[in-house]
Design a protein around this motif. Structure first.
Motif, short mmCIF file in Angstrom:
data_model
loop_
_atom_site.label_atom_id
_atom_site.label_comp_id
_atom_site.label_asym_id
_atom_site.label_seq_id
_atom_site.Cartn_x
_atom_site.Cartn_y
_atom_site.Cartn_z
N GLU A 134 0.80 -1.03 0.13
CA GLU A 134 -0.20 -0.18 -0.07
C GLU A 134 0.85 1.07 -0.07
O GLU A 134 1.93 1.19 0.29
CB GLU A 134 -1.02 0.01 1.28
N GLN A 135 0.29 2.26 -0.28
CA GLN A 135 0.89 3.64 -0.28
C GLN A 135 1.58 3.88 0.93
O GLN A 135 0.99 3.75 2.09
CB GLN A 135 0.05 4.73 -1.00
N VAL A 136 2.47 4.59 1.30
CA VAL A 136 3.10 5.16 2.33
C VAL A 136 2.08 6.21 2.79
O VAL A 136 2.17 7.28 2.43
CB VAL A 136 4.58 5.74 2.30
N CYS A 137 1.41 6.16 4.00
CA CYS A 137 0.62 7.15 4.58
C CYS A 137 1.21 7.99 5.36
O CYS A 137 0.83 7.93 6.66
CB CYS A 137 -0.80 6.48 4.90
N CYS A 138 2.07 8.79 4.72
CA CYS A 138 2.98 9.88 5.59
C CYS A 138 2.27 11.30 5.28
O CYS A 138 1.46 11.44 4.74
CB CYS A 138 4.26 9.61 5.18
N PRO A 139 2.71 12.19 6.34
CA PRO A 139 2.46 13.40 6.14
C PRO A 139 2.99 14.08 4.90
O PRO A 139 3.88 13.58 4.35
CB PRO A 139 3.08 14.37 7.21
N VAL A 140 2.22 14.99 4.22
CA VAL A 140 2.39 15.61 3.10
C VAL A 140 3.49 16.65 3.41
O VAL A 140 4.56 16.86 2.38
CB VAL A 140 1.25 16.21 2.38
N LEU A 141 3.40 17.09 4.51
CA LEU A 141 4.64 18.35 4.76
C LEU A 141 5.51 17.64 5.40
O LEU A 141 5.26 16.50 6.35
CB LEU A 141 3.98 19.34 5.58
N ASN A 142 7.01 18.01 5.14
CA ASN A 142 8.09 17.43 5.59
C ASN A 142 8.54 18.38 6.72
O ASN A 142 8.89 19.27 6.38
CB ASN A 142 9.13 16.94 4.51
N SER A 143 8.51 18.05 7.88
CA SER A 143 8.99 18.94 9.04
C SER A 143 10.50 19.12 9.36
O SER A 143 10.89 19.80 10.26
CB SER A 143 8.22 18.49 10.57
N GLY A 144 11.27 17.72 8.76
CA GLY A 144 12.56 17.89 9.08
C GLY A 144 13.08 17.14 9.90
O GLY A 144 14.07 17.15 10.38
N PHE A 145 12.17 16.14 10.60
CA PHE A 145 12.80 15.22 11.75
C PHE A 145 13.78 14.20 11.04
O PHE A 145 14.71 14.17 11.68
CB PHE A 145 11.52 14.57 12.33
N PHE A 146 13.61 13.75 9.93
CA PHE A 146 14.70 12.95 9.27
C PHE A 146 15.86 13.77 9.21
O PHE A 146 17.14 13.28 9.72
CB PHE A 146 14.28 12.40 8.09
N THR A 147 16.08 15.02 8.73
CA THR A 147 17.20 15.79 8.57
C THR A 147 17.87 15.80 10.02
O THR A 147 19.21 15.73 10.17
CB THR A 147 16.82 17.03 7.84
N ALA A 148 17.13 16.19 11.09
CA ALA A 148 17.51 16.25 12.38
C ALA A 148 18.39 15.10 12.83
O ALA A 148 19.30 15.06 13.60
CB ALA A 148 16.55 16.69 13.50
N LEU A 149 17.73 14.02 12.47
CA LEU A 149 18.19 12.62 12.86
C LEU A 149 19.69 12.23 12.13
O LEU A 149 20.54 11.90 12.76
CB LEU A 149 17.50 11.57 12.48
N VAL A 150 19.92 12.73 10.99
CA VAL A 150 20.87 12.49 10.14
C VAL A 150 22.04 13.57 10.71
O VAL A 150 23.22 12.90 11.17
CB VAL A 150 20.72 12.98 8.71
#
Length: 333
Positions: free
Chosen positions: A230-246
């Protein structure tokens, strides 16, 4: 059995391992047959794996049809508590849809003696943004960190259905990570000042319910293992959490639920993005796609983890099917 004032401490075993079972999207309702099928699966997995920690990554409850959400939550964690296994939870978008708030459900969780869930800072968005330490085999030396975040529920600002991890939550993660990384580096440099690479990076994992937009990216552009039905049911807006993790560099892997027909994992910018395997029976599924759980094993002193799936029929999937990237654009010259 009532909760004690001092929750259980987590630590690596004498063999250098720490094992986590992730149950996700249990969708317990009112004690129907489907609910007890989920319980039987949980009991089977717990007895087979004997984990050091259980993590519930949201949608423990099945939504507005539940007559007594507090009783339902207690029923879900009964097999975990009966085995005296520490456990922690994050909220999903369906957990508080039956008239009982996240804060009230957190109180239900924390009434159990083996629960590690926390309210987290009251000034942050969401309920349940917290970090749990995993100590070394002996003593109080920090050996790993487990971050838990409320990925919230539905977007009320327009532009997509689902909410996102907010800026204040990201700032909390950055500061908590900075503090724990400094503690870990200080301890490790004192123990092993001449490390092979001169670096002492804290091993950490993150758990939340709704996948990040990067779960789309890793499937399209990197080699993944597992299924995407199924499609990834994620937010449309990217708040930058993944960038903070990296940027912080401590989190090795993220673990989510939400999408019942996805169980893949893949590595993006050095972080493994993993789905759990749907555990509940009172929710949508796919014929031939067995319910199950994801198992995660840390090894002391290593910035790595192994993970596998254990299914309701007893199957253990240690080497999932490989999916080659389909979205990569190749250029010559």
């Amino acid at each position: 059995m009532a909760r004690s004032d001092t929750p259980p401490n987590l630590r690596f075993r004498s063999n250098g391992t720490f094992t986590i079972v992730q149950f996700t999207d249990i969708h317990w309702h009112n004690g129907e047959a489907a609910d007890f099928s989920a319980r039987a699966l949980m009991e089977q997995v717990l007895d087979a794996e004997g984990p050091d920690l259980v993590v519930l990554t949201g949608d423990v409850l099945g939504g507005s049809e539940i007559r007594d959400p507090m009783l339902a939550y207690r029923e879900v964690v009964r097999p975990i508590e009966a085995r005296a296994i520490p456990w922690a939870a994050v909220f999903g978008n369906h957990d508080d849809e039956a008239g009982v708030s996240r804060l009230e459900l957190l109180d239900v969780q924390r009434a159990h003696p083996f629960c590690l869930s926390q309210r987290g800072p009251e000034n942050l968005t969401g309920i349940g943004n917290y970090c749990v330490r995993v100590n070394a085999e002996s003593g109080d030396e920090l050996a790993a960190a487990l971050y838990f975040l409320d990925s919230n529920s539905y977007n009320e600002l327009g532009g997509g259905l689902y909410d996102w991890i907010r800026r204040d939550q990201i700032d909390w993660y950055r500061e908590t990570s900075r503090r724990l990384r400094a503690e870990y580096a200080l301890r490790r440099s004192a123990i092993a000042p001449d490390g092979a690479d001169g670096r002492h990076e804290l091993p950490a994992l993150a758990f939340f319910h709704i996948p990040l937009p990067e779960y789309n990216q890793v499937w399209d552009f990197e080699t993944c293992r597992g299924h995407k039905y199924e499609q990834v049911c994620c937010p449309v807006l990217n708040s930058g959490f993944f960038t903070a993790l990296v940027e912080a560099g401590d989190v090795m892997g993220c673990f989510v639920g939400h999408d019942h027909l996805n169980d893949y994992e893949g590595t993006l910018s050095g972080i493994r993005l993993c789905y759990g395997r749907v555990t509940g029976y009172a929710c949508y599924g796919r014929e031939g796609f067995e319910r199950g759980a994801r198992i995660i094993r840390l090894s002391a002193g290593r910035r790595d983890f192994t993970t596998w799936l254990r299914l309701a029929d007893g199957t253990v999937i240690a080497e999932p099917v490989e999916h080659a990237p389909s979205g990569r654009v190749l250029s010559e010259g």
